[in-house]
Every structure is written in C-alpha cells, then in structure tokens.
Design a protein around this motif. Structure first.
Motif, mmCIF file in Angstrom:
data_model
loop_
_atom_site.group_PDB
_atom_site.id
_atom_site.type_symbol
_atom_site.label_atom_id
_atom_site.label_comp_id
_atom_site.label_asym_id
_atom_site.label_seq_id
_atom_site.Cartn_x
_atom_site.Cartn_y
_atom_site.Cartn_z
ATOM 1 N N ILE A 626 39.983 9.654 -17.888
ATOM 2 C CA ILE A 626 40.253 8.301 -17.391
ATOM 3 C C ILE A 626 41.320 7.586 -18.218
ATOM 4 O O ILE A 626 41.969 6.666 -17.733
ATOM 5 N N MET A 627 41.520 8.003 -19.463
ATOM 6 C CA MET A 627 42.529 7.354 -20.309
ATOM 7 C C MET A 627 43.902 7.980 -20.153
ATOM 8 O O MET A 627 44.883 7.496 -20.728
ATOM 9 N N ARG A 628 43.957 9.065 -19.388
ATOM 10 C CA ARG A 628 45.213 9.781 -19.157
ATOM 11 C C ARG A 628 45.880 10.183 -20.475
ATOM 12 O O ARG A 628 47.088 9.985 -20.682
ATOM 13 N N LEU A 629 45.086 10.755 -21.392
ATOM 14 C CA LEU A 629 45.628 11.266 -22.636
ATOM 15 C C LEU A 629 46.418 12.532 -22.346
ATOM 16 O O LEU A 629 46.092 13.296 -21.432
ATOM 17 N N THR A 630 47.458 12.796 -23.152
ATOM 18 C CA THR A 630 48.415 13.855 -22.843
ATOM 19 C C THR A 630 47.786 15.239 -22.840
ATOM 20 O O THR A 630 47.964 16.020 -21.906
ATOM 21 N N VAL A 636 42.575 14.701 -29.646
ATOM 22 C CA VAL A 636 41.798 14.917 -30.867
ATOM 23 C C VAL A 636 42.493 14.279 -32.068
ATOM 24 O O VAL A 636 41.857 13.590 -32.881
ATOM 25 N N LEU A 637 43.807 14.495 -32.189
ATOM 26 C CA LEU A 637 44.543 13.913 -33.308
ATOM 27 C C LEU A 637 44.523 12.383 -33.251
ATOM 28 O O LEU A 637 44.366 11.711 -34.280
ATOM 29 N N SER A 638 44.664 11.828 -32.052
ATOM 30 C CA SER A 638 44.650 10.371 -31.900
ATOM 31 C C SER A 638 43.313 9.791 -32.334
ATOM 32 O O SER A 638 43.248 8.775 -33.030
ATOM 33 N N ALA A 639 42.223 10.444 -31.918
ATOM 34 C CA ALA A 639 40.886 9.967 -32.279
ATOM 35 C C ALA A 639 40.670 10.066 -33.781
ATOM 36 O O ALA A 639 40.103 9.154 -34.407
ATOM 37 N N ASN A 672 26.504 -10.387 -32.952
ATOM 38 C CA ASN A 672 27.000 -9.069 -33.370
ATOM 39 C C ASN A 672 27.339 -8.195 -32.172
ATOM 40 O O ASN A 672 28.367 -7.517 -32.147
ATOM 41 N N ILE A 673 26.446 -8.194 -31.184
ATOM 42 C CA ILE A 673 26.677 -7.363 -29.998
ATOM 43 C C ILE A 673 27.905 -7.847 -29.240
ATOM 44 O O ILE A 673 28.731 -7.044 -28.774
ATOM 45 N N LEU A 674 28.034 -9.178 -29.114
ATOM 46 C CA LEU A 674 29.151 -9.726 -28.347
ATOM 47 C C LEU A 674 30.491 -9.474 -29.029
ATOM 48 O O LEU A 674 31.464 -9.058 -28.380
ATOM 49 N N ILE A 675 30.550 -9.706 -30.349
ATOM 50 C CA ILE A 675 31.831 -9.591 -31.063
ATOM 51 C C ILE A 675 32.080 -8.164 -31.547
ATOM 52 O O ILE A 675 33.094 -7.547 -31.197
ATOM 53 N N TYR A 676 31.144 -7.623 -32.333
ATOM 54 C CA TYR A 676 31.386 -6.322 -32.960
ATOM 55 C C TYR A 676 31.003 -5.156 -32.050
ATOM 56 O O TYR A 676 31.590 -4.079 -32.154
ATOM 57 N N GLY A 677 30.032 -5.359 -31.180
ATOM 58 C CA GLY A 677 29.677 -4.301 -30.240
ATOM 59 C C GLY A 677 30.755 -4.128 -29.181
ATOM 60 O O GLY A 677 31.280 -3.029 -28.967
ATOM 61 N N LEU A 678 31.095 -5.239 -28.533
ATOM 62 C CA LEU A 678 32.133 -5.186 -27.499
ATOM 63 C C LEU A 678 33.481 -4.823 -28.108
ATOM 64 O O LEU A 678 34.236 -4.011 -27.555
ATOM 65 N N GLY A 679 33.794 -5.407 -29.282
ATOM 66 C CA GLY A 679 35.055 -5.085 -29.955
ATOM 67 C C GLY A 679 35.114 -3.634 -30.377
ATOM 68 O O GLY A 679 36.175 -2.993 -30.330
ATOM 69 N N GLY A 680 33.961 -3.085 -30.787
ATOM 70 C CA GLY A 680 33.908 -1.687 -31.201
ATOM 71 C C GLY A 680 34.104 -0.721 -30.057
ATOM 72 O O GLY A 680 34.482 0.443 -30.272
ATOM 73 N N ILE A 681 33.857 -1.168 -28.841
ATOM 74 C CA ILE A 681 34.083 -0.314 -27.666
ATOM 75 C C ILE A 681 35.536 -0.406 -27.205
ATOM 76 O O ILE A 681 36.172 0.602 -26.867
ATOM 77 N N ILE A 682 36.081 -1.615 -27.208
ATOM 78 C CA ILE A 682 37.442 -1.820 -26.692
ATOM 79 C C ILE A 682 38.501 -1.277 -27.650
ATOM 80 O O ILE A 682 39.470 -0.627 -27.226
ATOM 81 N N LYS A 689 44.849 5.353 -27.219
ATOM 82 C CA LYS A 689 45.900 5.492 -26.206
ATOM 83 C C LYS A 689 47.279 5.273 -26.826
ATOM 84 O O LYS A 689 48.225 6.039 -26.563
ATOM 85 N N VAL A 690 47.400 4.244 -27.679
ATOM 86 C CA VAL A 690 48.688 3.960 -28.321
ATOM 87 C C VAL A 690 49.095 5.110 -29.242
ATOM 88 O O VAL A 690 50.256 5.552 -29.225
ATOM 89 N N ILE A 691 48.151 5.608 -30.037
ATOM 90 C CA ILE A 691 48.465 6.713 -30.957
ATOM 91 C C ILE A 691 48.834 7.964 -30.160
ATOM 92 O O ILE A 691 49.753 8.712 -30.545
ATOM 93 N N ASP A 692 48.160 8.216 -29.041
ATOM 94 C CA ASP A 692 48.476 9.370 -28.181
ATOM 95 C C ASP A 692 49.908 9.286 -27.667
ATOM 96 O O ASP A 692 50.639 10.292 -27.641
ATOM 97 N N ILE A 693 50.327 8.088 -27.288
ATOM 98 C CA ILE A 693 51.702 7.900 -26.798
ATOM 99 C C ILE A 693 52.706 8.196 -27.907
ATOM 100 O O ILE A 693 53.739 8.848 -27.683
#
Length: 701
Positions: A626-630, A636-639, A672-682, A689-693
């Motif tokens: 879904i992220m359209r990684l190359t 793997v390297l990006s992650a 914590n869930i709203l800021i760090y949980g949601l932020g940790g997912i996004i 994606k940026v590093i993959d590019i």
C-alpha cells in the motif's frame, strides 16, 4: 578562644530567589565534554557483559554480528538470490551497529550528567589540616583523613570543615555553595535541631565552632553524594524491570513471528534471506523504548539533582511518581515558618508588664527563633533579668511535655508551652484554671496564630500570640496535587482550632492537630495499610523514624544526621515545599516512560504493516504494498534507517522529559494514545516512504 564561642547569633541569611534561579540555571548547563565522553562510553558499552543488561538491544547486537558474517560470506547459511548481496548485507550491518551505538549513546549522555556532577563534588574534597580537641581542651593539628566518629574539632573563620558533624558549641556562618550551589551563607548553631549539622568540605566564613565528627573518612555526605549521582551501581527500579521483561517478551513474540515467515515465503515462492529476516526482526521489536529506557530512568534522577535534591536510588524517584499521600509539616512548609511573638494577652488580673516579665524568665534558655522573639518583645515592654542566670535551671522543650521554662533561684517554676500542657502544669501545682485562658486561647486560634500559655507556679499569667503566615501560592499547588489524585495531610503541634484555620486557608485535604512524632508514623502506616504510597519531609532527629517508614522521605540538608540517614532523599536547599516539585518530577518520569513506550509500540505496528507486504511482492501480491515502496531491499533499509535514527531524535525528549501536566491517570492515558500513539503510527509511514525515495534515487537497488 573557647570563651568567644558564645558570640550572639546574627540574623540568618536568606537565599534570594535570584540566587536559586542562577543555581538552577548552572545545574542545567551542559557539562563540558559531555558528548565526547558519551561517544567513548557508547563504544565501551558494546562489551557483551554490559550489553546483555538490555535484552532488546543485546538482540540487535547479536543480529549485527550475524549480518556481519553474511556480509563476509553471503552464502554462509545457504544459497540466496539477488544482486549486490555484500553491499546490501553490509548496509544492514552498519545500520544495526549504529542502532546499538545510538542506544548506548543515549544512556551514556544521561550517565554523563551525573558523572560531571560527581566530578564537581569530588573536586571539593581535599585533605585538610584539622584542629582536633583533646579532652583536656588542648588542640593538636592532624590530617582530616585521620578523624573518626566521635572526635571533636575546632574551626574558625576561613577554615574548611574537616568532616561531617554536629555543632556542639558556638554560632557561625558557613558557606555551603560547594554543595548546594547557593551563594548565601547558612547559620549554624549549637542546640538547634535543624541548624547544627555541618558537612565536610564546606567553609566557615565567620566566628568559630566546636564540632563533633559523626562519620568516618570515606563515609561522609559528599562521599555518598558522589556515589549516588555518579550512578555507577544504579539498580533498575521495579517498574523499569517489569517494562524490561515486557519488552523482552514482545521481542520473543516477534522472533516467533519472524521464524515462521520463511515457511510462508517458501510456500508462495518468495524466499527471504537471513539478513532480511534479522533486519525485519530488529525493525519490529521495540528498539526505540528499549534503547531509551535506561536513559529515561537516569535522566529522572538527574532532574531531581537539578533541583538540588540527592536521591539514594532511582526507586525513590520512581516512587515519587506513584505517591498518593503527602504528609506535610505546617511550620516552614505550608507556612513561612518564622513564627514570632506578635502580642501578649495577659489574664487573671495581671498587666502586660507582669506577663512580659514572666515570659522573659520562661524564655531565657530558649534558643529557637520563637523563644528569641519572645525575649525581644519582653525586653521592648521593659522586662529584665534580676538574677544570676548561672544559678538557675533551664527546662528544655520536649515533644512529650510540650513546654519549656526556667526554675528560678528562689525555687519558683516558670513555664511556657501549649495551653493544655500549661493547664496540666498549673493543676499539678494546685493552681486555678481560669475561664479567661480559654477566651485568650480561642482568640489567638481563630486568627490562625499559635497560642502559648505562660505560668508561674500555680498561676497562668497570659497567652503569647505567635503569628505565622501561609506561603503565597501554596493553595494553587495543593489544587494541582488534588487534580493528580494526591491527597495532602498537614501535621502540626498546634491546637485543633488553629490547625483548622491554617488548613482551610492553605487548602489541604486533611490535618492532624497536636501531633506528636508517634502520630507521624501512625498516619503513614494507616495510609500504607490502604495500599497508598506516602511521602513526607523532615529535619529533626524525632522525624527519623517517620522518614524511614515513608515510601519517599525527604530530609533537609540543615537537618540532623539521623534524619538524613533515615531518608531516601536529601534536599540541599532545605526547602520543605520542594517535596511537591519532587512528586511532579516522579510523575514526569512515569509519564515520559509511558509516552515513549506508547510511541515505540505504535512504531512497531506501523513498520509491520509497511514492510511485511513488500516481502511478498515477488509472489504477485503487489496489492499488499500500500505504500508503494520500490523493492524489498529499499523497504528493509528504509525501515532500519528510520529505526536507528528515531533513537537519537528522541534522546532530548527522554532526557528533558515529557512536559508535566496535573492530569488524572485516565486523562494521561488518553493523551498518550492521542499524541504518541497516533504519532507513532503516522511517523514511520511518512519517514519510511521518504527514505525509500532517497535510496531509490541514489540507485543502489
């Protein structure tokens, strides 16, 4: 020389707010060479004996070694397909190595602050020449390292105090800036329960003292401070151990998941190499919080040290975050503490001059600020001493009798103290209990003052009005604690009416009037029996049992040696209200740990859904990407790159701590869930994606 020891005490110098702000600013400054030392220590921590203390990062370290092996020989574990295998494996090895290094660096930076403070303290220690007093009064010069507990020394202006001790004679100003960072001198005097303790390495700047040494060489206060702030033997706290176990279990679960992947990959004809499996494991296990967990705990102790408080262990700091009950003395904590004689209220037909005379007689041996203020007020009203003070007996105040006084040369007994205690004294002398005493008592109590009755033999002469003032802003601080679910209890030796007036004005949840040292322990035990964690402050010898019983005991630096040894924290500024700040720091430690744990686990979930689908694209399952990684390699390297870089990015937050807000546990969880949980997912989705590019643009794969 000894005769001049009886110099009258000068007014106690007060630490100015500007001095405290400057001290705090200096303590927060980054120590010189901190990062250079931290980089060196980060490599030292690569030693397997040190690395194994952190199971998560040890797993990453082992993975680094394995990927290094397959970099040297790509076919070590069997045939693999693909291009640039050595380059790909080498990049994975390098990234994993830096992941471990960044985690070690985070811990080393936190430890470096403590080591810098320890070095500063160590520089204050030096061997000095001590003037040791023999039993016959003679003085001999000896090295401070030869002094033992029980020895007596003489110090005068300009001398370095050779060891920890108690002042047995004299009054003098002492410069404690080497320890507290405060430039204002502190008054030390004999006979005071809270101003007679001195610390080796501090300097006497006026007058002279005779000191009884209370510690052997190498066991003094500064020695213990060095060991504590250096944190060389820091043991993990119970919560830290529990979280470490949880992270280890999560890592084991992810390892099981990874072990099953080759079978699925073989089934869909999409083989996975060993290096990719290790990279995937490292990307999925909670490396972020695993790398920062230790530094969060160390930084918590450092934040306490920045407030000029020395904690004996991380357990004590952590316990502050779980405190649910605060036991606070009224005098000096909730009120300003300088109770002074404001007015004399004569009764039973006596005039104010008569009462002033009796009050002066009752206070000539009272060296407390209260006693001295009574003497000053009496003399202002014309009272005087018309007898030889060497022929009278002074009666010291005790918590049990709750009164003090003087036995005059002609056999008469003068006493002052709590109204009920004086009433009992008068009755024991067949005296008359006048209703006027209750009226005066009521009047003073309703004004929030402390009433002291004065009696000569069997007759009460009147009531002394001791005035105290509630500290500005203390009510707001108690409101904050209440919002956090912390209950405040005020202890005071005052009567119930006075205590209720002060309690209402200060905004405490409960109070205990006419409290004895035994009452403090009883209150603490009652709260602990209900499963609550209790914190309290103290400075006197009679506070030592309660400080030892409390979950968090904070002793004042100006307090007695017994109090400091019983407590698990020592406040170098001797500010009782700092207990409220310490509770906030403890809660900030728990909030920071919870926030970064939430962020780390959310990261792992995001990386899982970002990377796993890419592994099976060769099986015509491109729809999962879904992220359209190359490619698998770039994904793997990006992650891994994101996984490594997020640790140094979060180091400042781990050291500074998440901003503390007085919220309930449920409100904190939601935040914590709203800021760090949601932020940790996004964050991982965007960063990967940026590093993959960028990797794709470079053209390696």
């Amino acid at each position: 020389m000894i005769g001049s020891i009886n110099t009258p005490p000068s007014r106690r110098p007060r630490n100015r707010p500007s001095d405290r702000r400057q001290s705090r600013k200096q303590s927060k400054a980054i120590p010189k060479g901190l990062y250079t030392r931290a980089i060196k220590d980060a490599f030292v921590k690569l030693n397997p004996k040190a690395a194994i203390r952190n199971p998560v990062m040890f797993l990453v370290w082992m993975g680094t070694i394995i990927t290094l092996m397959v970099t040297i020989d790509p076919y070590l574990f069997g045939p693999v397909s693909g291009q640039n295998l050595q380059l790909f494996n080498g990049l994975i090895t390098a990234i994993l190595f830096f992941t471990v290094l960044f985690a070690n660096f985070a811990e080393a930076v936190a430890e470096g602050r403590g080591k810098a403070q320890a070095d500063a303290l160590r520089s204050t220690k030096s061997e000095t020449i001590a003037k040791k007093l023999a039993p016959d009064g003679s003085i001999s010069e000896v090295s401070s390292t030869t002094l033992r507990q029980g020895d007596t020394v003489y110090v005068s202006a300009g001398d370095i105090i050779p060891g920890d001790g108690e002042v047995t004679m004299g009054v003098a100003s002492v410069d404690e800036s080497a320890i507290t960072g405060e430039s204002a001198p502190v008054l030390k005097e004999s006979g005071s329960d809270v101003g007679s303790s001195v610390t080796g390495g501090t300097r006497i700047i006026s007058d002279e003292l005779i000191i009884r040494i209370t510690s052997d060489p190498g066991k003094g206060f500064i020695d213990r401070m060095i060991a504590l702030v250096e944190g060389a033997e820091r043991s993990k706290t119970p919560n830290e151990i529990a979280l470490t176990v949880l992270l280890a279990v999560l890592s084991l679960v992810f390892m099981i998941v990874i072990v099953t992947l080759p079978a699925f990959a073989y089934y869909v004809n999409s083989p996975i190499s060993v290096s990719v499996l290790i990279a995937l494991l490292v990307a999925l296990i909670p490396t972020t919080i695993g790398g920062l967990l230790s530094s969060i705990g160390i930084a918590g102790m450092d934040r306490v040290a920045q407030f000029n408080v020395i904690a004996t262990s991380g357990r004590a700091v952590e316990a502050c975050g779980d405190v649910s009950t605060l036991i606070l003395d009224k005098t000096g904590t909730i009120t300003l503490g300088n109770r002074l004689a404001e007015e004399f209220l004569p009764i039973n037909g006596h005039d104010i001059q008569e009462m002033a005379q009796v009050s002066l007689w009752a206070s000539i041996f009272d060296d407390t600020p209260e006693g001295k203020s009574i003497v000053r007020l009496s003399e202002r009203l014309g009272a005087f001493i018309d007898f030889d003070t060497n022929n009278v007996e002074g009666i010291q105040f005790s918590a049990r009798t709750r009164m003090s006084g003087t036995n005059l040369p002609d056999g008469r007994e003068v006493r002052k103290g709590a109204v009920e205690a004086i009433r009992g004294f008068v009755r024991s002398r067949n005296g008359y209990d006048s209703p006027e005493l209750d009226t005066a008592y009521q009047r003073v109590s309703e004004q929030g003052g402390t009433p002291l009755a004065v009696a000569l033999d069997g007759e009460v002469y009147g009531v002394i009005y001791l005035k105290d003032i509630v500290k500005p802003g203390i009510r707001d601080r108690f409101d904050q604690l209440r919002r956090m679910g912390v209950r405040t209890v005020m202890l005071t030796g005052d009567n119930r009416i006075t205590a209720s007036v002060i309690a209402r004005e200060a905004g405490v949840d409960d109070f205990i009037a006419e409290a004895t040292p035994e009452d403090k322990i009883d209150v603490i035990q009652q709260e602990q029996a209900q499963g609550k964690l209790v914190a309290m402050t103290g400075d006197g010898t009679n506070d030592a049992p309660a400080l030892a019983q409390a979950n968090v005991g904070v002793a004042m630096n100006t307090g007695t040696q017994a109090a400091k040894e019983a407590a698990n924290m020592v406040d170098l500024d001797s500010d009782p209200t700092k207990l409220i700040d310490i509770v906030g720091i403890g809660k900030q430690l728990l909030i920071t740990r919870g926030a970064l744990t939430t962020f780390s686990i959310a990261n792992d979930i995001a990386k899982y859904f970002a990377i796993i689908p890419v592994l099976f694209t060769s099986a015509n399952l491109q729809g999962l990407n879904i992220m359209r990684l190359t490619s698998t390699n770039t994904a793997v390297l990006s992650a891994l790159i994101y996984n490594a870089l997020i640790i140094p990015v979060l180091i400042p937050l781990a050291l500074k701590g998440v901003k503390f807000r007085p919220l309930t546990a449920n409100q904190l969880l939601q935040r914590n869930i709203l800021i760090y949980g949601l932020g940790g997912i996004i964050a991982p989705f965007l960063a990967i994606k940026v590093i993959d590019i960028i990797i794709t643009a470079i053209g390696f794969f």
